[in-house]
Design an enzyme around this catalytic site. Structure first.
Site, mmCIF file in Angstrom:
data_model
loop_
_atom_site.group_PDB
_atom_site.id
_atom_site.type_symbol
_atom_site.label_atom_id
_atom_site.label_comp_id
_atom_site.label_asym_id
_atom_site.label_seq_id
_atom_site.Cartn_x
_atom_site.Cartn_y
_atom_site.Cartn_z
ATOM 1 N N HIS A 1 39.473 44.036 47.321
ATOM 2 C CA HIS A 1 40.324 43.614 46.199
ATOM 3 C C HIS A 1 40.657 44.851 45.356
ATOM 4 C CE1 HIS A 1 41.644 41.740 42.479
ATOM 5 N NE2 HIS A 1 41.871 40.648 43.194
ATOM 6 N N GLU B 1 48.608 41.649 47.897
ATOM 7 C CA GLU B 1 48.523 41.513 46.441
ATOM 8 C C GLU B 1 49.035 42.784 45.776
ATOM 9 O OE1 GLU B 1 45.449 38.505 45.098
ATOM 10 O OE2 GLU B 1 44.347 40.353 45.381
ATOM 11 N N GLU C 1 40.728 45.338 42.301
ATOM 12 C CA GLU C 1 39.805 45.593 41.186
ATOM 13 C C GLU C 1 38.540 46.304 41.681
ATOM 14 O OE1 GLU C 1 39.703 41.622 39.546
ATOM 15 O OE2 GLU C 1 41.760 41.888 38.831
ATOM 16 N N LYS D 1 36.779 35.771 40.082
ATOM 17 C CA LYS D 1 36.338 37.044 39.487
ATOM 18 C C LYS D 1 35.031 36.814 38.698
ATOM 19 C CE LYS D 1 41.175 38.160 39.257
ATOM 20 N NZ LYS D 1 42.152 39.195 38.978
ATOM 21 N N ASN E 1 40.070 33.072 43.613
ATOM 22 C CA ASN E 1 39.228 34.215 43.249
ATOM 23 C C ASN E 1 38.913 34.106 41.759
ATOM 24 O OD1 ASN E 1 37.996 36.656 42.814
ATOM 25 N ND2 ASN E 1 39.891 37.868 42.914
ATOM 26 N N GLY F 1 47.517 39.329 37.552
ATOM 27 C CA GLY F 1 47.243 39.005 36.147
ATOM 28 C C GLY F 1 48.347 39.383 35.179
ATOM 29 N N SER G 1 49.689 36.586 40.317
ATOM 30 C CA SER G 1 50.388 35.732 39.356
ATOM 31 C C SER G 1 50.999 34.469 39.970
ATOM 32 C CB SER G 1 51.459 36.529 38.595
ATOM 33 O OG SER G 1 50.829 37.510 37.790
HETATM 34 C C1 PEP Z 1 43.686 38.200 42.099
HETATM 35 O O1 PEP Z 1 43.022 38.838 41.300
HETATM 36 O O2 PEP Z 1 43.371 38.189 43.308
HETATM 37 C C2 PEP Z 1 44.850 37.470 41.615
HETATM 38 C C3 PEP Z 1 45.729 37.087 42.459
HETATM 39 O O3 PEP Z 1 44.903 37.260 40.251
HETATM 40 P P1 PEP Z 1 46.038 36.447 39.444
HETATM 41 O O4 PEP Z 1 46.382 35.225 40.243
HETATM 42 O O5 PEP Z 1 45.411 36.138 38.149
HETATM 43 O O6 PEP Z 1 47.211 37.370 39.346
#
Ligand code: PEP
Length: 249
Positions: free
Chosen positions: A97, A167, A99, A12, A10, A173, A210
Site C-alpha cells: 500500500h 491506487e 502508505e 487502516k 482497508n 483520501g 476515493s
Molecule cells: C486506500 O487507502 O486504500 C484507499 C483507497 O483510501 P480511500 O478510499 O479513503 O481513498
C-alpha cells in the site's frame, strides 16, 4: 459470473477497537440479509482480525491483513508474520500500500519478499500499485505502475489468482479520482503486462482511491475494473453497503 467483483475494505488504523468490533458486527448483519454476488474482504487493524474471523464465521465475508512480514518468525520487533496471519485464518493480505511504501519505506524488493512468502501460504496478496501526482502530471502514470509491477516480481510467481489494486497515490483520501478513460487505460496496461506470462489467466484488477457512494457505480461499470479497494467509505456501514449494492449483476 462475468461481472464478479472483489470489494476490499482497508480500514487502516481505524476506528477504535470497540467501534471496530461493532462495525464488523453491523456489516455482517447487513450482508447476511442480502444477496451479494461480489467477494467482500475486510482488512481491519490486526488487533481485531481474530474478532473479525469469529464474527464472519457464518458468512461469506473474508478477512485480510493490511500488511505482513515475509519471515515466518524472527527478531522483528513489532512486526507480524504472514504465517501468523495464515494460522489465524486470514485469507488475503494487502501488500505494498502506498502508505506503507511512504511511511515504512517499503521498496519493491521488500514487496517481492512478501509476495514470495505469501506464495507459499494460503493467503492471497492484493498488490497495490499507483503513481504519484508528479508522475501523473508528467505523463508517466502507466510507466510508474508497470515499473512497480515488474520490480515486485509478481509475474514470476504462480498465484491461483493475481489481484492488483490500482491506487493513484494522489487519489487516496483526497476526494479526487482519475477519469473513467484513465482508469480503463491503466487497468488495460496492468492486465496486458500480467497476461504476457503463461498461466496468468486469473487476474483481477481493482481500482482504489476515493471510491464513495456517488462514484462507485460508475467506477464498477468501467471496462477492466474487477472491483475496488475502499478506505474511508468502508468505515461507514451504510455507505459501504450501498457501494457493495451498486455493483450491477
Ligand atoms: C486506500 O487507502 O486504500 C484507499 C483507497 O483510501 P480511500 O478510499 O479513503 O481513498
Amino acid at each position: 459470473m462475468s461481472n464478479f467483483k472483489i470489494i476490499v475494505a482497508n480500514w487502516k488504523m481505524n476506528p477504535s477497537i470497540f467501534e471496530g468490533i461493532e462495525l464488523l458486527k453491523s456489516i455482517n448483519q447487513s450482508i447476511v440479509r442480502k444477496k451479494i454476488s461480489s467477494k467482500i474482504v475486510i482488512c481491519p487493524p490486526s488487533l481485531i482480525i481474530r474478532d473479525a474471523i469469529r464474527i464472519f464465521s457464518n458468512s461469506s465475508i473474508s478477512v485480510g491483513s493490511q500488511d505482513c512480514h515475509y519471515a515466518q518468525i524472527g527478531p522483528f520487533t513489532g512486526d507480524l508474520s504472514y504465517k501468523m496471519f495464515e494460522d489465524i485464518g486470514c485469507e488475503y493480505s494487502i501488500i505494498g500500500h502506498s502508505e506503507r511504501r511512504a511511511n515504512h519505506f517499503e521498496s519493491n524488493k521488500l514487496i517481492f519478499e512478501k509476495l514470495n512468502s505469501l506464495n507459499k501460504s494460503k493467503i492471497m496478496p492484493i498488490l497495490c500499485v499507483g503513481e504519484s501526482f508528479d508522475e501523473k502530471n508528467s505523463g508517466k502514470a502507466s510507466e510508474a505502475v508497470i515499473r512497480q509491477i515488474n520490480e515486485s516480481g509478481i509475474n514470476e510467481l504462480e498465484f491461483k489468482q493475481k489481484i492488483i489494486a490500482y491506487e493513484p497515490i494522489w487519489a487516496i483520501g483526497s476526494g479526487k479520482t482519475p477519469t473513467k478513460d484513465e482508469i480503463m487505460t491503466i487497468h488495460g496496461k496492468i492486465r496486458e503486462k500480467l497476461n504476457s506470462k503463461p498461466n496468468s489467466n486469473n487476474i483481477k484488477v481493482l481500482y482504489g482511491g476515493s471510491v464513495n457512494v456517488e462514484n462507485a457505480s460508475d467506477i464498477f461499470s468501467i471496462k477492466g475494473v474487477d472491483g475496488a479497494l475502499i478506505g474511508g467509505a468502508s468505515l461507514k456501514q451504510a455507505d459501504f453497503i450501498k457501494i457493495i449494492e451498486s455493483v450491477k449483476i
